[in-house]
Enzyme design. Structure first.
Site, PDB file in Angstrom:
ATOM      1  N   ASP A  81      -7.928  -5.433   0.162  1.00 43.29           N
ATOM      2  CA  ASP A  81      -8.435  -6.288  -0.905  1.00 43.29           C
ATOM      3  C   ASP A  81      -8.073  -7.753  -0.740  1.00 43.29           C
ATOM      4  O   ASP A  81      -8.607  -8.609  -1.443  1.00 43.29           O
ATOM      5  CB  ASP A  81      -7.889  -5.800  -2.262  1.00 43.29           C
ATOM      6  CG  ASP A  81      -8.465  -4.457  -2.623  1.00 43.29           C
ATOM      7  OD1 ASP A  81      -9.670  -4.279  -2.434  1.00 43.29           O
ATOM      8  OD2 ASP A  81      -7.702  -3.579  -3.070  1.00 43.29           O
ATOM      9  N   HIS A 136       0.854  -1.185   0.000  1.00 43.59           N
ATOM     10  CA  HIS A 136       0.000   0.000   0.000  1.00 43.59           C
ATOM     11  C   HIS A 136       0.890   1.236   0.000  1.00 43.59           C
ATOM     12  O   HIS A 136       1.945   1.231   0.625  1.00 43.59           O
ATOM     13  CB  HIS A 136      -0.906   0.016   1.246  1.00 43.59           C
ATOM     14  CG  HIS A 136      -2.033   0.980   1.117  1.00 43.59           C
ATOM     15  ND1 HIS A 136      -1.908   2.307   1.462  1.00 43.59           N
ATOM     16  CD2 HIS A 136      -3.297   0.808   0.656  1.00 43.59           C
ATOM     17  CE1 HIS A 136      -3.051   2.902   1.222  1.00 43.59           C
ATOM     18  NE2 HIS A 136      -3.909   2.031   0.728  1.00 43.59           N
TER      19      HIS A 136
HETATM   20  N1  ACO Z   1       4.161  -7.595  -4.673  1.00 42.33           N
HETATM   21  C1  ACO Z   1       5.490  -7.579  -4.882  1.00 42.33           C
HETATM   22  N2  ACO Z   1       6.260  -6.472  -4.808  1.00 42.33           N
HETATM   23  C2  ACO Z   1       5.635  -5.325  -4.505  1.00 42.33           C
HETATM   24  C3  ACO Z   1       4.254  -5.261  -4.269  1.00 42.33           C
HETATM   25  C4  ACO Z   1       3.518  -6.462  -4.351  1.00 42.33           C
HETATM   26  N3  ACO Z   1       2.212  -6.459  -4.144  1.00 42.33           N
HETATM   27  N4  ACO Z   1       3.902  -3.987  -3.987  1.00 42.33           N
HETATM   28  C5  ACO Z   1       5.027  -3.263  -4.053  1.00 42.33           C
HETATM   29  N5  ACO Z   1       6.061  -4.075  -4.365  1.00 42.33           N
HETATM   30  C6  ACO Z   1       7.463  -3.684  -4.491  1.00 42.33           C
HETATM   31  C7  ACO Z   1       7.705  -3.005  -5.809  1.00 42.33           C
HETATM   32  O1  ACO Z   1       8.068  -3.922  -6.817  1.00 42.33           O
HETATM   33  C8  ACO Z   1       8.798  -2.052  -5.460  1.00 42.33           C
HETATM   34  O2  ACO Z   1      10.017  -2.780  -5.448  1.00 42.33           O
HETATM   35  P1  ACO Z   1      11.399  -2.087  -5.942  1.00 42.33           P
HETATM   36  O3  ACO Z   1      11.599  -0.931  -4.988  1.00 42.33           O
HETATM   37  O4  ACO Z   1      12.384  -3.161  -5.819  1.00 42.33           O
HETATM   38  O5  ACO Z   1      11.149  -1.630  -7.341  1.00 42.33           O
HETATM   39  C9  ACO Z   1       8.502  -1.651  -4.028  1.00 42.33           C
HETATM   40  O6  ACO Z   1       7.732  -2.721  -3.492  1.00 42.33           O
HETATM   41  C10 ACO Z   1       7.687  -0.364  -3.916  1.00 42.33           C
HETATM   42  O7  ACO Z   1       6.598  -0.473  -4.795  1.00 42.33           O
HETATM   43  P2  ACO Z   1       5.870   0.790  -5.443  1.00 42.33           P
HETATM   44  O8  ACO Z   1       5.075   0.341  -6.614  1.00 42.33           O
HETATM   45  O9  ACO Z   1       6.857   1.891  -5.656  1.00 42.33           O
HETATM   46  O10 ACO Z   1       4.950   1.212  -4.255  1.00 42.33           O
HETATM   47  P3  ACO Z   1       3.686   2.100  -4.397  1.00 42.33           P
HETATM   48  O11 ACO Z   1       3.482   2.733  -3.100  1.00 42.33           O
HETATM   49  O12 ACO Z   1       3.753   2.979  -5.584  1.00 42.33           O
HETATM   50  O13 ACO Z   1       2.558   0.993  -4.747  1.00 42.33           O
HETATM   51  C11 ACO Z   1       0.711  -0.405  -4.712  1.00 42.33           C
HETATM   52  C12 ACO Z   1       1.503   0.670  -3.967  1.00 42.33           C
HETATM   53  C13 ACO Z   1       0.363   0.083  -6.124  1.00 42.33           C
HETATM   54  C14 ACO Z   1      -0.583  -0.657  -3.969  1.00 42.33           C
HETATM   55  C15 ACO Z   1       1.575  -1.688  -4.791  1.00 42.33           C
HETATM   56  O14 ACO Z   1       1.900  -2.150  -3.500  1.00 42.33           O
HETATM   57  C16 ACO Z   1       0.878  -2.796  -5.584  1.00 42.33           C
HETATM   58  O15 ACO Z   1       0.973  -2.818  -6.820  1.00 42.33           O
HETATM   59  N6  ACO Z   1       0.165  -3.732  -4.899  1.00 42.33           N
HETATM   60  C17 ACO Z   1      -0.572  -4.773  -5.565  1.00 42.33           C
HETATM   61  C18 ACO Z   1      -1.920  -4.239  -6.038  1.00 42.33           C
HETATM   62  C19 ACO Z   1      -2.871  -3.977  -4.913  1.00 42.33           C
HETATM   63  O16 ACO Z   1      -3.077  -4.815  -4.023  1.00 42.33           O
HETATM   64  N7  ACO Z   1      -3.519  -2.814  -4.958  1.00 42.33           N
HETATM   65  C20 ACO Z   1      -4.525  -2.417  -3.954  1.00 42.33           C
HETATM   66  C21 ACO Z   1      -4.023  -1.310  -3.078  1.00 42.33           C
HETATM   67  S1  ACO Z   1      -5.205  -0.897  -1.869  1.00 42.33           S
HETATM   68  C22 ACO Z   1      -6.363  -0.027  -2.721  1.00 42.33           C
HETATM   69  O17 ACO Z   1      -6.122   0.694  -3.626  1.00 42.33           O
HETATM   70  C23 ACO Z   1      -7.707  -0.213  -2.302  1.00 42.33           C
END
Ligand code: ACO
Length: 426
Positions: free
Chosen positions: A361, A304
């Site tokens: 979720d 998140h």
């Molecule tokens: N699985 C694996 N790796 C992950 C995940 C994940 N679910 N989420 C983040 N990471 C990693 C990224 O690859 C990144 O790694 P890096 O630094 O080596 O490149 C690091 O963690 C940071 O990720 P970002 O995308 O920069 O974090 P951000 O805060 O932008 O993303 C997000 C948040 C979009 C929710 C992300 O965690 C994600 O894609 N999760 C999966 C989708 C999801 O569950 N979305 C629902 C969110 S809650 C909502 O909106 C209701």
């Protein structure tokens, strides 16, 4: 605590005021930055940018706190019902019994949808995603319910219509997608029970309303009701800042919520868990794939932007999921996979170091499956829940003395000026 910060550039210094929120959040007020210095800020994804002051929702991502109008989400999930929470978010305080009754009557009175709107549903191609349909239908409401002259009356009636009709429209889209007769709302049923009845009642099999299921839906919607400046809410505020009508602003929020990185994640979680089930329950495969930086795959329902600990909504959702399945004597193999996946991921170094925990979720899809909601309607369920938050945020932005048309800047990195080249000379 200082009430300004100093920005130094070469020999020049600039003072920028600091704003401190009621929970201690500190923000540098950069409104005069460009005028004073010629600089703009660069913050992709707005991770460090406060786009507004807001008195609606407080969240602390480090401590896993979420409160609506100061009330902890845990208390609301335990004590409140969805329409009461909606009232709280939109009006700023809990309703008295009289106010809540009046609100329920208003919602009931507004629950029908113009009959002509059914024609729209019939002409969407089969297999259209319900989120696309919902976004279009909400936008279309403006044509059916033109603007009133008295501004305050217009806002009240539009808010009531939206909250009431969205569930009728969602249930209608489900019925029509199945080729079934539409079920009309009933005045004797609560908001949530009414929705379930419109979804599942048929002329040959009357729907038996189970109190456990109704309560689960109340809690599901309460947990989704607001989450401060997330992607869809920011879309509503930004689109709203152009002073479009509320239906259009909400329609843009629904479109944003559709994305799999946002509200669409609840559907994506079930798809991911189903893939793991089809691979013989191999959760290790998903964990390794998510850790592979060359692979775009992510663990859906994990991570998140703000929470760097367990999402407080996910805790409630997980507990509710266990209770609901127990009470309904249901077994869902996807729940076992989800539990194992959570256990594996939360003890894995990669996820620990990146502070990746289950978000709202992760378990919500299993709750929705237990209620009987089809997977492609999951994000619609999220949208119905988030609607009061979008409305409250839009209303707040309309009354904000600092309000301005939303219009970010950019750092241009394209070609510098060049001449037009005739097509034959290229
Ligand atoms: N699985 C694996 N790796 C992950 C995940 C994940 N679910 N989420 C983040 N990471 C990693 C990224 O690859 C990144 O790694 P890096 O630094 O080596 O490149 C690091 O963690 C940071 O990720 P970002 O995308 O920069 O974090 P951000 O805060 O932008 O993303 C997000 C948040 C979009 C929710 C992300 O965690 C994600 O894609 N999760 C999966 C989708 C999801 O569950 N979305 C629902 C969110 S809650 C909502 O909106 C209701």
């Amino acid at each position: 605590m200082t009430d300004s910060v100093t920005l130094k550039f070469g020999e020049q210094t600039f003072e920028l005021p600091v704003i401190i929120g009621s929970e201690g959040e500190r923000a540098i007020d950069i409104r005069s930055l460009r005028q004073q210095t010629g600089f703009i800020t660069y913050d992709p994804g707005f991770a460090n940018t406060g786009s507004c002051k807001s008195a609606i929702t407080f969240m602390d991502g480090e401590r896993g706190i979420l409160r609506y109008r100061g009330i902890p989400i845990e208390e609301l999930a335990e004590e409140s019902i969805f329409t009461e929470t909606a009232y709280l978010l939109i009006n700023g305080e809990l309703p008295t019994r009289k106010e809540l009754n009046r609100w329920s009557v208003m919602l009931n009175d507004a629950s029908l949808v113009h009959e002509d709107m059914q024609g729209f549903y019939q002409h969407f191609p089969r297999g259209s995603h319900p989120m696309g349909i919902l976004s279009s239908m909400v936008n279309a409401l403006r044509s059916f319910y033109p603007e009133l002259q008295v501004q305050e009356e217009e806002i009240d009636i539009t808010v009531t219509r939206l909250i009431s009709k969205i569930r009728t429209m969602a249930a209608m889209s489900y019925k029509m997608s199945r080729g079934h007769k539409v079920v009309y709302p009933r005045p004797d049923l609560s908001y949530c029970a009414n929705f379930l009845n419109m979804m599942f009642d048929t002329p040959v099999k009357p729907y038996a309303i189970e109190p456990e299921v109704v309560r689960a839906l109340e809690v599901f919607w309460i947990l989704h009701a607001d989450h401060e400046q997330n992607c869809s809410t920011s879309a509503v505020r930004l689109v709203g800042s152009a002073r479009v009508n509320l239906y259009a602003a909400i329609s843009s929020g629904i479109a944003a919520l559709w994305g799999p990185l946002h509200g669409g994640a609840n559907q994506a979680v079930i798809e991911m868990l189903s893939t793991i089930r089809d691979r013989g329950g191999d959760v290790g495969w998903a964990v390794e794939k998510a850790k592979d930086r060359k692979d775009p795959f992510r663990l859906m329902g994990f991570g998140h932007r703000v929470y760097k600990t367990y999402d407080p909504r996910a805790k409630i959702m997980k507990r509710m999921c266990d209770n609901l399945l127990n009470r309904l004597h249901l077994e869902d193999p996807l729940l076992d996979i989800a539990r194992e996946l959570e256990q594996r991921a939360t003890t894995d170094d990669y996820f620990i170091k990146q502070h990746l925990y289950p978000n709202v979720d992760f378990y919500s899809g299993i709750v929705l499956r237990a209620i009987g909601i089809p997977t492609n309607m999951f994000t619609v369920m999220f949208a119905i829940g988030r609607l009061p938050g979008w409305i409250a945020q839009w209303k707040e932005s309309m009354d904000d003395p600092d309000w301005r048309l939303g219009r970010p800047r950019q750092v241009y990195v394209g070609d510098v000026q060049q001449g037009y080249v005739d097509i034959d000379a290229r």
